[in-house]
Each structure stands twice: as structure tokens, then as C-alpha cells.
Design an enzyme around this catalytic site. Structure first.
Site, PDB file in Angstrom:
ATOM      1  N   GLY A  12       0.865  -1.187   0.000  1.00  0.00           N
ATOM      2  CA  GLY A  12       0.000   0.000   0.000  1.00  0.00           C
ATOM      3  C   GLY A  12       0.896   1.231   0.000  1.00  0.00           C
ATOM      4  CB  ILE A 135      11.171  12.027  13.318  1.00  0.00           C
ATOM      5  CG1 ILE A 135      10.281  13.145  12.780  1.00  0.00           C
ATOM      6  CG2 ILE A 135      12.160  12.569  14.353  1.00  0.00           C
ATOM      7  CD1 ILE A 135       9.381  13.788  13.836  1.00  0.00           C
ATOM      8  CE  LYS A 204       2.506   6.713  14.779  1.00  0.00           C
ATOM      9  NZ  LYS A 204       1.845   7.755  13.999  1.00  0.00           N
TER      10      LYS A 204
END
Ligand SMILES: NC(=O)C1=CN([C@@H]2O[C@H](COP(=O)(O)OP(=O)(O)OC[C@H]3O[C@@H](n4cnc5c(N)ncnc54)[C@H](OP(=O)(O)O)[C@@H]3O)[C@@H](O)[C@H]2O)C=CC1
Ligand SMILES: N[C@@H](CC=O)C(=O)O
Length: 333
Positions: A12, A135, A204
Site C-alpha cells: 500500500g 523522524i 507510538k
């Protein structure tokens, strides 16, 4: 000629980004590995969706064929949800294949176990793309902050939420229109519930918490609030008083206890996360030697995420594969 063969699970937004970065940076990768890097196999679920096929790349729905192929040394995983991703990566590690994942939902639940398994089987495991997109926060904490102790983190960890809040404030978009744009840009998950209800940021934050403190708070006691209930009126009112609403995930170690919070907050221009706009994420850390440190950059999308995965790949090549003699120790020139 000897080649380094990799497989991509999922094709994807992220899987295609990985394919593009690997293909577009072949010369640089060859310099790093000393031999050409080639994509041998791509695992998908719905073959009827995938018409443009690259030459020399095998598209398959059969995971066993990836597992059984001894030529595949590294597996990039970019599929959605805990299963079958966890089982696939577990089997890859046991088969001696190095693994790299972007799948935070799976990794927040099974990351510890997979890291231990990878150490046991002496294979590399990369998960920088699970947290804050492009990042390099995971590699920074793992490799560059070895002496510094991080005491507190305040972060914007969901690109979709920050994009929506920025678009509503800057362009007067409705919540629904801003979300549609975030989906069409490949930032939001195909089911965006986790993005807008705060769970994606929670996943996260859990990954960061494990890495930084090596333990977790009682997450059942932590309130997780997303941005779905933020009104255009509230955003406008805050803007009129010079403030911005940001979705902030925080963890801190205070007197031996870890506290956490995930919620939208109004911040003034002096706040380190005030200027983080659009799809960007940022992680503001309080450390005992450097003091305050903020890393910011694109938090979602094909190329930032693929960049994090390919940087993990380069780390695995240097740390594991050169020692194994799979690639050359002298840089190709
Ligand atoms: N989009 C982003 O910006 C970021 C995403 N991530 C994470 O990366 C992962 C991939 O995200 P994204 O690319 O956006 O997701 P997409 O929905 O765009 O793509 C998912 C891909 O996984 C494939 N897939 C799903 N289930 C299976 C299965 N059982 N077997 C084989 N293939 C399967 C799908 O196959 P098919 O095409 O055949 O249906 C599809 O190609 C997710 O875990 C996401 O949370 C992490 C950082 C950023
Ligand atoms: N849907 C996620 C993608 C990256 O992790 C986000 O918007 O941050």
C-alpha cells in the site's frame, strides 16, 4: 553477480514507498552494501488490485514462499494490524531473516517479544518507522543518547491529527474534509479511527516509553483522548487568543513513577510544539545532559516512512550482514 535480496510484505502507501526508495537509490545502497540490493518478492492480499508489476519482482499471496526462500535475507513489513504481521515476523526471525517494520499497532503489542527473539536468533530488527514517520527518533534514542537520561517527552505523534487541526485552523476546512484530504495523501489509516481517537499516538507513546524507561505505566489508568470532538469554533477561539490546539502525547518519570497523557491541548507561541504544523510530528525531550532537545519532521506518508525503513535496513546491513559476510566490508566504489 552476488545480490542482497529483500521481500516487502504489504504494497500500500508504505510498501510502495519502500519499493520506490530501494529502486531510486540503488547506487547509494550498493555503496553501503557492497553488492546490489534487489526486491525479489512482494506479498499482497488482493492480487486483483495490483496491475502495475515491476519486472523481476514476484507478487504473491503466499507467505510461506517468502519464508521458504533462502535467498531472501531481509523482510520489510508494511501490512495493517497485529495479525498476521506478528506471526509473519516471528517466523521470519526464527528462519534467520532480518526484519524491519512500520506496523506500530503490532509492535506496541509484540515488540518486546520480537526484540528478544531477534537477539536470540542474532538477526536485526528495525522499527524506527513505527514512531513519528520519517523522524529518526528510535535510532537516535538507541544509538545516540546512550549517556543522556530522558526524563520527560512531550510529542505530536499522529500526522493525520496534526494535519486536520492545521487545515481546519489555516484554511477553515471542516473536520470531515480535512480527514478526507489526509486519507487521500496517504497519511490516515484506511480505517482512521485510531488516528482521530488518539490510539495511534498511544501506540507510538508505548513504543517510546519501553525504549526510554524500559517499563510502562498502567495504561488502563491513562486517559486517551483524540481530536474527533474538537470543534471548528474551539480552534477559532484559541487562534483568536494567539494559541493553537495540538494533539499532545506525554510521558514523564517523576519520583520513580511513570505518568502518561494523550489529549488535545491549547498551547501558546512559546510552547516547543506550537510551530509544528501539517503532517509534521515532533518529539520534545528533557534530558539530563543536553537539556531540551526537539526532533521534528514529516510524521506520515509514503516517503518519510519508507526513509525510516530503509535507514533501518542500512543499519542492519552495517551491523549484522557485514559481520555475517553476506555483504562486503569494504564500501563499493
Ligand atoms: N501510511 C503511513 O503514513 C504510515 C503507515 N504506517 C504503518 O504501516 C503499515 C502499512 O500502512 P499503509 O501502507 O498506509 O497501509 P495500506 O492500507 O495502504 O496498505 C496495506 C497493505 O497491506 C496489505 N495487506 C493487508 N493484509 C495483508 C495480509 N494478510 N497479507 C498480505 N498483505 C496484506 C494490503 O494488500 P492489498 O493491497 O492486496 O489489499 C496492502 O497492500 C500499517 O501498519 C501502518 O500503520 C506507519 C507509518 C506511517
Ligand atoms: N496514520 C499515521 C501514519 C503514521 O504513523 C499518522 O497519521 O500518523
Amino acid at each position: 553477480m552476488k545480490k542482497l535480496s529483500v521481500a516487502i510484505l504489504g504494497f500500500g502507501t508504505v510498501g510502495q514507498g519502500v519499493r520506490d526508495v530501494l529502486c531510486n537509490h540503488q547506487d547509494r545502497l550498493k555503496e553501503i552494501a557492497g553488492i546490489p540490493v534487489e526486491i525479489s518478492t512482494i506479498l499482497i492480499k488482493h492480487p486483483e488490485k495490483h496491475h502495475t508489476k515491476a519486472p523481476h519482482v514476484r507478487f504473491t499471496t503466499d507467505f510461506q514462499s517468502v519464508l521458504d526462500d533462502p535467498a531472501i535475507d531481509v523482510v520489510f513489513e508494511a501490512i495493517v494490524g497485529k495479525e498476521p504481521a506478528y506471526s509473519y515476523l516471528r517466523q521470519c526471525i526464527i528462519a534467520g531473516k532480518h526484519v524491519i517494520t512500520a506496523n506500530k499497532e503490532m509492535f506496541q503489542a509484540h515488540g518486546q517479544e520480537l526484540k528478544q527473539l531477534a537477539a536470540e536468533y542474532d538477526v536485526g530488527i528495525g522499527f524506527d518507522a513505527t514512531t513519528a514517520g520519517g523522524i529518526p527518533i528510535i535510532q537516535t534514542i538507541q544509538h545516540l543518547l546512550q549517556v543522556n537520561k530522558i526524563n520527560r517527552v512531550q510529542a505530536i505523534l499522529n500526522g493525520t491529527s496534526n494535519y486536520i487541526l492545521t487545515d481546519m485552523r489555516e484554511n477553515g476546512s471542516t473536520f470531515d474534509d480535512a480527514l478526507l484530504k489526509a486519507q487521500s495523501l496517504g497519511y490516515a489509516e484506511s480505517d482512521p479511527t485510531n488516528d482521530i481517537e488518539g490510539y495511534d499516538a498511544l501506540y507510538k507513546l508505548k513504543i517510546l516509553c519501553e525504549l526510554i524507561f524500559d517499563e510502562q505505566p498502567v495504561w488502563e489508568h491513562v486517559k486517551c483522548v483524540g481530536i474527533s470532538q474538537i470543534s471548528a469554533k474551539a480552534i477559532k477561539q484559541e487562534a483568536a487568543s494567539g494559541n493553537r490546539i495540538k494533539h499532545i502525547a506525554e510521558i514523564a518519570l517523576t519520583e520513580g513513577a511513570i505518568t502518561a497523557n494523550i489529549a488535545p491541548k491549547s498551547v501558546s507561541a512559546e510552547h516547543p510544539l506550537y510551530a509544528i504544523e501539517g503532517v509534521n510530528n515532533a518529539i520534545h525531550m528533557k534530558t539530563d545532559i543536553i537539556g531540551d532537545l526537539t526532533l521534528s519532521g514529516p510524521g506520515a506518508g509514503a516517503f518519510p516512512t519508507a526513509s525510516a525503513m530503509v535507514e533501518d535496513f542500512c543499519h542492519i546491513v552495517n551491523k549484522h550482514m557485514k559481520a555475517e559476510g553476506k555483504v562486503t566490508t569494504i564500501a563499493y566504489s
